[in-house]
Design an enzyme around this catalytic site. Sequence first.
Site, PDB file in Angstrom:
ATOM      1  N   ASP A 195      -6.681  -5.768   4.498  1.00 22.50           N
ATOM      2  CA  ASP A 195      -6.223  -4.561   4.430  1.00 22.50           C
ATOM      3  C   ASP A 195      -6.189  -4.008   5.923  1.00 22.50           C
ATOM      4  O   ASP A 195      -7.445  -3.801   6.331  1.00 22.50           O
ATOM      5  CB  ASP A 195      -7.006  -3.482   3.385  1.00 22.50           C
ATOM      6  CG  ASP A 195      -6.482  -2.183   3.282  1.00 22.50           C
ATOM      7  OD1 ASP A 195      -5.349  -1.865   3.881  1.00 22.50           O
ATOM      8  OD2 ASP A 195      -7.098  -1.550   2.440  1.00 22.50           O
ATOM      9  N   GLY A 196      -5.077  -3.759   6.378  1.00 24.87           N
ATOM     10  CA  GLY A 196      -5.237  -3.214   7.807  1.00 24.87           C
ATOM     11  C   GLY A 196      -4.344  -3.779   8.544  1.00 24.87           C
ATOM     12  O   GLY A 196      -4.883  -4.995   9.334  1.00 24.87           O
ATOM     13  N   GLY A 197      -3.254  -3.552   9.410  1.00 26.24           N
ATOM     14  CA  GLY A 197      -2.506  -3.967  10.278  1.00 26.24           C
ATOM     15  C   GLY A 197      -1.887  -5.289   9.873  1.00 26.24           C
ATOM     16  O   GLY A 197      -1.466  -6.185  10.866  1.00 26.24           O
TER      17      GLY A 197
ATOM     18  N   GLY B 171       1.081  -1.635   4.266  1.00 26.69           N
ATOM     19  CA  GLY B 171       1.766  -0.352   4.224  1.00 26.69           C
ATOM     20  C   GLY B 171       2.912  -0.198   4.919  1.00 26.69           C
ATOM     21  O   GLY B 171       3.808  -0.424   4.595  1.00 26.69           O
ATOM     22  N   SER B 172       2.521   0.046   6.348  1.00 23.86           N
ATOM     23  CA  SER B 172       3.587   0.228   6.987  1.00 23.86           C
ATOM     24  C   SER B 172       4.754  -0.836   7.006  1.00 23.86           C
ATOM     25  O   SER B 172       5.939  -0.704   7.265  1.00 23.86           O
ATOM     26  CB  SER B 172       3.285   0.663   8.463  1.00 23.86           C
ATOM     27  OG  SER B 172       1.974   0.555   8.830  1.00 23.86           O
TER      28      SER B 172
ATOM     29  N   HIS C 103      -8.371   1.501  -4.209  1.00 22.44           N
ATOM     30  CA  HIS C 103      -9.239   1.374  -2.990  1.00 22.44           C
ATOM     31  C   HIS C 103      -9.973   2.645  -2.706  1.00 22.44           C
ATOM     32  O   HIS C 103      -9.177   3.651  -2.177  1.00 22.44           O
ATOM     33  CB  HIS C 103      -8.534   0.607  -1.788  1.00 22.44           C
ATOM     34  CG  HIS C 103      -9.250   0.666  -0.597  1.00 22.44           C
ATOM     35  ND1 HIS C 103      -8.618   0.613   0.602  1.00 22.44           N
ATOM     36  CD2 HIS C 103     -10.447   0.946  -0.082  1.00 22.44           C
ATOM     37  CE1 HIS C 103      -9.502   0.715   1.744  1.00 22.44           C
ATOM     38  NE2 HIS C 103     -10.719   0.788   1.146  1.00 22.44           N
TER      39      HIS C 103
ATOM     40  N   SER D 282       0.715  -1.176  -0.010  1.00 22.62           N
ATOM     41  CA  SER D 282      -0.013   0.034   0.044  1.00 22.62           C
ATOM     42  C   SER D 282       0.893   1.305   0.015  1.00 22.62           C
ATOM     43  O   SER D 282       1.379   1.484   1.186  1.00 22.62           O
ATOM     44  CB  SER D 282      -0.830   0.071   1.101  1.00 22.62           C
ATOM     45  OG  SER D 282      -1.569   1.311   1.294  1.00 22.62           O
TER      46      SER D 282
ATOM     47  N   HIS E 255      -1.306  -1.190  -4.297  1.00 18.91           N
ATOM     48  CA  HIS E 255      -2.654  -1.101  -3.550  1.00 18.91           C
ATOM     49  C   HIS E 255      -2.771   0.491  -3.299  1.00 18.91           C
ATOM     50  O   HIS E 255      -1.747   1.214  -2.891  1.00 18.91           O
ATOM     51  CB  HIS E 255      -2.677  -1.551  -2.367  1.00 18.91           C
ATOM     52  CG  HIS E 255      -4.037  -1.390  -1.538  1.00 18.91           C
ATOM     53  ND1 HIS E 255      -5.451  -2.196  -1.826  1.00 18.91           N
ATOM     54  CD2 HIS E 255      -4.295  -0.435  -0.602  1.00 18.91           C
ATOM     55  CE1 HIS E 255      -6.132  -1.635  -1.124  1.00 18.91           C
ATOM     56  NE2 HIS E 255      -5.662  -0.705   0.009  1.00 18.91           N
TER      57      HIS E 255
ATOM     58  N   MET F 139     -11.645  -4.967   5.637  1.00 18.34           N
ATOM     59  CA  MET F 139     -11.090  -4.017   6.424  1.00 18.34           C
ATOM     60  C   MET F 139     -10.716  -4.485   7.566  1.00 18.34           C
ATOM     61  O   MET F 139     -11.376  -5.034   8.495  1.00 18.34           O
ATOM     62  CB  MET F 139     -11.658  -2.656   6.443  1.00 18.34           C
ATOM     63  CG  MET F 139     -11.842  -1.917   5.300  1.00 18.34           C
ATOM     64  SD  MET F 139     -10.316  -1.458   4.212  1.00 18.34           S
ATOM     65  CE  MET F 139      -9.194  -0.734   5.347  1.00 18.34           C
TER      66      MET F 139
ATOM     67  N   MET G 109     -12.004   5.110  -0.998  1.00 17.84           N
ATOM     68  CA  MET G 109     -12.573   5.428   0.388  1.00 17.84           C
ATOM     69  C   MET G 109     -13.365   6.907   0.075  1.00 17.84           C
ATOM     70  O   MET G 109     -12.793   7.762   0.829  1.00 17.84           O
ATOM     71  CB  MET G 109     -11.629   5.409   1.575  1.00 17.84           C
ATOM     72  CG  MET G 109     -11.217   3.918   1.769  1.00 17.84           C
ATOM     73  SD  MET G 109      -9.684   4.133   2.720  1.00 17.84           S
ATOM     74  CE  MET G 109      -8.586   3.956   1.390  1.00 17.84           C
TER      75      MET G 109
ATOM     76  N   GLY H  19      -8.826   5.000   6.907  1.00 21.05           N
ATOM     77  CA  GLY H  19      -8.574   6.517   6.976  1.00 21.05           C
ATOM     78  C   GLY H  19      -7.170   6.845   7.269  1.00 21.05           C
ATOM     79  O   GLY H  19      -6.416   7.507   6.958  1.00 21.05           O
ATOM     80  N   PHE H  20      -6.235   5.616   7.738  1.00 20.50           N
ATOM     81  CA  PHE H  20      -4.887   5.956   8.344  1.00 20.50           C
ATOM     82  C   PHE H  20      -4.230   4.635   8.159  1.00 20.50           C
ATOM     83  O   PHE H  20      -4.771   3.513   8.318  1.00 20.50           O
ATOM     84  CB  PHE H  20      -4.930   6.482   9.666  1.00 20.50           C
ATOM     85  CG  PHE H  20      -5.740   7.678   9.837  1.00 20.50           C
ATOM     86  CD1 PHE H  20      -4.960   8.835   9.494  1.00 20.50           C
ATOM     87  CD2 PHE H  20      -7.070   7.679  10.221  1.00 20.50           C
ATOM     88  CE1 PHE H  20      -5.831  10.063   9.697  1.00 20.50           C
ATOM     89  CE2 PHE H  20      -7.629   9.028  10.342  1.00 20.50           C
ATOM     90  CZ  PHE H  20      -7.162  10.115  10.034  1.00 20.50           C
ATOM     91  N   GLY H  21      -2.764   4.613   7.985  1.00 20.52           N
ATOM     92  CA  GLY H  21      -2.089   3.346   7.915  1.00 20.52           C
ATOM     93  C   GLY H  21      -1.594   3.442   9.366  1.00 20.52           C
ATOM     94  O   GLY H  21      -1.861   4.165  10.339  1.00 20.52           O
ATOM     95  N   GLY H  22      -0.909   2.272   9.585  1.00 20.00           N
ATOM     96  CA  GLY H  22      -0.284   2.124  10.869  1.00 20.00           C
ATOM     97  C   GLY H  22      -1.209   1.884  12.109  1.00 20.00           C
ATOM     98  O   GLY H  22      -0.851   1.999  13.282  1.00 20.00           O
TER      99      GLY H  22
ATOM    100  N   MET I  78      -8.684   8.688  -0.521  1.00 18.22           N
ATOM    101  CA  MET I  78      -9.523   9.259   0.478  1.00 18.22           C
ATOM    102  C   MET I  78      -9.893  10.437   0.078  1.00 18.22           C
ATOM    103  O   MET I  78      -9.406  11.432  -0.271  1.00 18.22           O
ATOM    104  CB  MET I  78      -8.869   9.142   1.735  1.00 18.22           C
ATOM    105  CG  MET I  78      -8.159   7.831   2.231  1.00 18.22           C
ATOM    106  SD  MET I  78      -7.221   7.834   3.723  1.00 18.22           S
ATOM    107  CE  MET I  78      -6.456   6.234   3.702  1.00 18.22           C
TER     108      MET I  78
ATOM    109  N   ASP J  53      -4.716   3.998  -2.274  1.00 16.66           N
ATOM    110  CA  ASP J  53      -5.743   4.232  -1.266  1.00 16.66           C
ATOM    111  C   ASP J  53      -6.093   5.541  -1.452  1.00 16.66           C
ATOM    112  O   ASP J  53      -5.469   6.706  -1.377  1.00 16.66           O
ATOM    113  CB  ASP J  53      -5.162   4.364   0.178  1.00 16.66           C
ATOM    114  CG  ASP J  53      -5.029   2.891   0.859  1.00 16.66           C
ATOM    115  OD1 ASP J  53      -6.177   2.165   0.735  1.00 16.66           O
ATOM    116  OD2 ASP J  53      -4.040   2.503   1.196  1.00 16.66           O
TER     117      ASP J  53
HETATM  118  C1  DX5 Z   1      -6.483   2.349   5.588  1.00 18.39           C
HETATM  119  C2  DX5 Z   1      -5.891   1.915   4.008  1.00 18.39           C
HETATM  120  C3  DX5 Z   1      -4.904   0.791   3.953  1.00 18.39           C
HETATM  121  C4  DX5 Z   1      -3.610   1.294   4.763  1.00 18.39           C
HETATM  122  C5  DX5 Z   1      -2.959   0.209   5.498  1.00 18.39           C
HETATM  123  O1  DX5 Z   1      -7.321   3.020   5.406  1.00 18.39           O
HETATM  124  O2  DX5 Z   1      -6.945   1.262   3.331  1.00 18.39           O
HETATM  125  O3  DX5 Z   1      -4.671   0.459   2.790  1.00 18.39           O
HETATM  126  O4  DX5 Z   1      -2.567   1.916   3.701  1.00 18.39           O
HETATM  127  O5  DX5 Z   1      -1.893   0.239   6.357  1.00 18.39           O
HETATM  128  P1  DX5 Z   1      -1.155  -0.481   7.265  1.00 18.39           P
HETATM  129  O6  DX5 Z   1      -0.589  -1.833   6.425  1.00 18.39           O
HETATM  130  O7  DX5 Z   1      -0.058   0.165   7.712  1.00 18.39           O
HETATM  131  O8  DX5 Z   1      -2.137  -0.818   8.140  1.00 18.39           O
HETATM  132 ZN    ZN Z   2      -6.537   0.210   1.583  1.00 13.98          ZN
END
Ligand code: DX5
Ligand code: ZN
Length: 230
Positions: free
Chosen positions: A180-182, A202-203, A71, A12, A37, A142, A73, A147-150, A41, A39
Amino acid sequence: MTEHSGIELAPSILASNFAQLAADAREALQGGGTLLHIDVMDGHFVPNITLGPPLVASLRKALPDVTFDCHLMIENPDNLIPAFAESGANWISVHQEACVHLDRTLHLIEQHGCKPAVVINPATPVHTLDDVLDIVHHVLVMSVNPGFGGQKFIRNALKKMQALAQIRERRGLHFRIEVDGGVALDTVADVVRAGAEILVAGSAVFGHGDIAGHAKRLLEAARAAKLACA
Ligand code: DX5
Ligand code: ZN
């Protein structure tokens, strides 16, 4: 843009350094990522703003062959689906929660030459997708609130991936399951065991230097978990 039957890693770019986006993305692909991927927003559906079609078009010029997994959002995605398709998106996913006419939106994506997919937030049950599972290329579960990574992985998402795999089997459908996420080294085996096949990260990929190395290790852990449950 080959279709894979096994596990795929979708780095991501949200967690990359936007000032060197193409270089970071290339490193993640060198590490074994097979999709990017992206994102999107809008500051309304989620409390953050990221990027739009012009950035996707620039990235497409830099990376002509990789599959872009967009993706969305955003509210009213129908308004922007043509622009994302035109910019180089290959897969477009929309949130169940953002689409009043979900069936129409998924068909619109297809009419623009992209693979249609649907996303559910952590609080949205799988049964809300019953009537579109036969027309989607994949379902994105999800495992954080978007909304946010990490953010921290929400374990309830595992049950939803298992449920989707069972429904797919029972109904003889072909959609793929994406998470997707964590997703990181400490959660990747669980998501693979639960049935996820496309892993967004992502992170875990971009957040700690040595992007290719982190992508490679995450993918190796995922494939090992998959082999162990075979
Ligand atoms: C969050 C995004 C994710 C995000 C995941 O809203 O849809 O794609 O980049 O980030 P990580 O892998 O850091 O949770
Ligand atoms: Zn995403």
